[in-house]
Motif scaffolding. Structure first.
Motif, mmCIF file in Angstrom:
data_model
loop_
_atom_site.group_PDB
_atom_site.id
_atom_site.type_symbol
_atom_site.label_atom_id
_atom_site.label_comp_id
_atom_site.label_asym_id
_atom_site.label_seq_id
_atom_site.Cartn_x
_atom_site.Cartn_y
_atom_site.Cartn_z
ATOM 1 N N PRO A 94 0.813 -1.234 0.000
ATOM 2 C CA PRO A 94 0.000 0.000 0.000
ATOM 3 C C PRO A 94 0.839 1.274 0.000
ATOM 4 N N GLN A 95 1.962 1.265 0.726
ATOM 5 C CA GLN A 95 2.815 2.453 0.774
ATOM 6 C C GLN A 95 3.482 2.720 -0.576
ATOM 7 N N VAL A 96 3.981 1.664 -1.216
ATOM 8 C CA VAL A 96 4.614 1.829 -2.528
ATOM 9 C C VAL A 96 3.579 2.319 -3.547
ATOM 10 N N ALA A 97 2.361 1.777 -3.493
ATOM 11 C CA ALA A 97 1.303 2.217 -4.414
ATOM 12 C C ALA A 97 0.997 3.703 -4.212
ATOM 13 N N LYS A 98 0.914 4.144 -2.958
ATOM 14 C CA LYS A 98 0.678 5.571 -2.681
ATOM 15 C C LYS A 98 1.837 6.422 -3.182
ATOM 16 N N ASP A 99 3.065 5.937 -3.016
ATOM 17 C CA ASP A 99 4.239 6.669 -3.496
ATOM 18 C C ASP A 99 4.228 6.782 -5.023
ATOM 19 N N ILE A 100 3.778 5.716 -5.701
ATOM 20 C CA ILE A 100 3.648 5.758 -7.163
ATOM 21 C C ILE A 100 2.630 6.817 -7.549
ATOM 22 N N GLN A 101 1.488 6.832 -6.877
ATOM 23 C CA GLN A 101 0.446 7.813 -7.171
ATOM 24 C C GLN A 101 0.978 9.234 -7.018
ATOM 25 N N LYS A 102 1.656 9.494 -5.902
ATOM 26 C CA LYS A 102 2.193 10.841 -5.659
ATOM 27 C C LYS A 102 3.216 11.226 -6.719
ATOM 28 N N ALA A 103 4.124 10.308 -7.041
ATOM 29 C CA ALA A 103 5.181 10.604 -8.014
ATOM 30 C C ALA A 103 4.609 10.871 -9.397
ATOM 31 N N VAL A 104 3.660 10.056 -9.823
ATOM 32 C CA VAL A 104 3.071 10.223 -11.155
ATOM 33 C C VAL A 104 2.294 11.540 -11.222
ATOM 34 N N ILE A 105 1.492 11.817 -10.206
ATOM 35 C CA ILE A 105 0.728 13.069 -10.196
ATOM 36 C C ILE A 105 1.667 14.267 -10.242
ATOM 37 N N THR A 106 2.681 14.264 -9.398
ATOM 38 C CA THR A 106 3.626 15.385 -9.331
ATOM 39 C C THR A 106 4.321 15.605 -10.668
ATOM 40 N N ASP A 107 4.848 14.533 -11.253
ATOM 41 C CA ASP A 107 5.626 14.664 -12.492
ATOM 42 C C ASP A 107 4.750 15.039 -13.692
ATOM 43 N N VAL A 108 3.583 14.421 -13.809
ATOM 44 C CA VAL A 108 2.709 14.722 -14.952
ATOM 45 C C VAL A 108 2.184 16.148 -14.859
ATOM 46 N N GLU A 109 1.742 16.565 -13.674
ATOM 47 C CA GLU A 109 1.232 17.922 -13.534
ATOM 48 C C GLU A 109 2.325 18.962 -13.754
ATOM 49 N N ALA A 110 3.536 18.689 -13.239
ATOM 50 C CA ALA A 110 4.636 19.642 -13.404
ATOM 51 C C ALA A 110 5.075 19.738 -14.869
ATOM 52 N N SER A 111 5.064 18.628 -15.577
ATOM 53 C CA SER A 111 5.535 18.612 -16.966
ATOM 54 C C SER A 111 4.510 19.107 -17.975
ATOM 55 N N THR A 112 3.228 18.868 -17.694
ATOM 56 C CA THR A 112 2.200 19.171 -18.697
ATOM 57 C C THR A 112 1.274 20.314 -18.311
ATOM 58 N N GLY A 113 1.185 20.627 -17.028
ATOM 59 C CA GLY A 113 0.235 21.629 -16.570
ATOM 60 C C GLY A 113 -1.188 21.101 -16.503
ATOM 61 N N MET A 114 -1.359 19.825 -16.773
ATOM 62 C CA MET A 114 -2.683 19.211 -16.734
ATOM 63 C C MET A 114 -3.031 18.786 -15.317
#
Length: 143
Positions: A94-114
């Motif tokens: 569960p912790q790794v899954a949450k870390d994946i969610q946070k990392a993907v959200i952070t990187d996609v939003e920072a890179s695309t503005g979406m």
């Protein structure tokens, strides 16, 4: 012809300005999510056949590499992402899954503005790490 292209590649238009459109294809978002997920401690690899994924990465075939990441565009220029992963044995799933969610959200939003509305993590397998010490012992040091 543009209808054929749009059926093969999903794209979202971020801005329609007087200078032209800014659009991002799903493969770009999948690539960002791919890198973000692999940088999380406890992730071994994306799910799927590791040999095929390795060959796809070598030849630069992003469609093959991103087949375990699906991207769904919303009507308001937002995006939802599903990532299928293989985790390392012994990690807290569960912790790794949450870390994946946070990392993907952070990187996609920072890179695309979406706006990322959700990251759905699917754990397909758990695999044990190959101990490097065992390989060193087998290489034969006769000291």
């Amino acid at each position: 012809m543009s209808e054929e292209k749009s059926s093969l590649e999903k794209t979202t238009v971020l801005n329609d300005t007087e200078m032209g459109d800014i659009s991002i294809q799903d493969g770009v978002i999948a690539s960002i999510a791919h890198r973000a997920a692999l940088n999380v401690e406890g992730v071994s690899r994306l799910a799927g056949n590791s040999i095929i994924n390795s060959v796809a990465e070598l030849v630069g075939n992003r469609r093959m590499q991103s087949r375990n990441i699906s991207v769904t565009f919303g009507e308001e220029g937002d995006v939802a992402i599903e990532v299928k992963v293989v985790l390392k044995f012994g990690c807290c799933i569960p912790q790794v899954a949450k870390d994946i969610q946070k990392a993907v959200i952070t990187d996609v939003e920072a890179s695309t503005g979406m706006n990322v509305t959700g990251v759905h993590v699917v754990v397909k397998e758990i695999e044990e790490e190959i101990a490097e010490e065992d390989n060193d012992d087998e290489s034969g040091s006769d000291e």
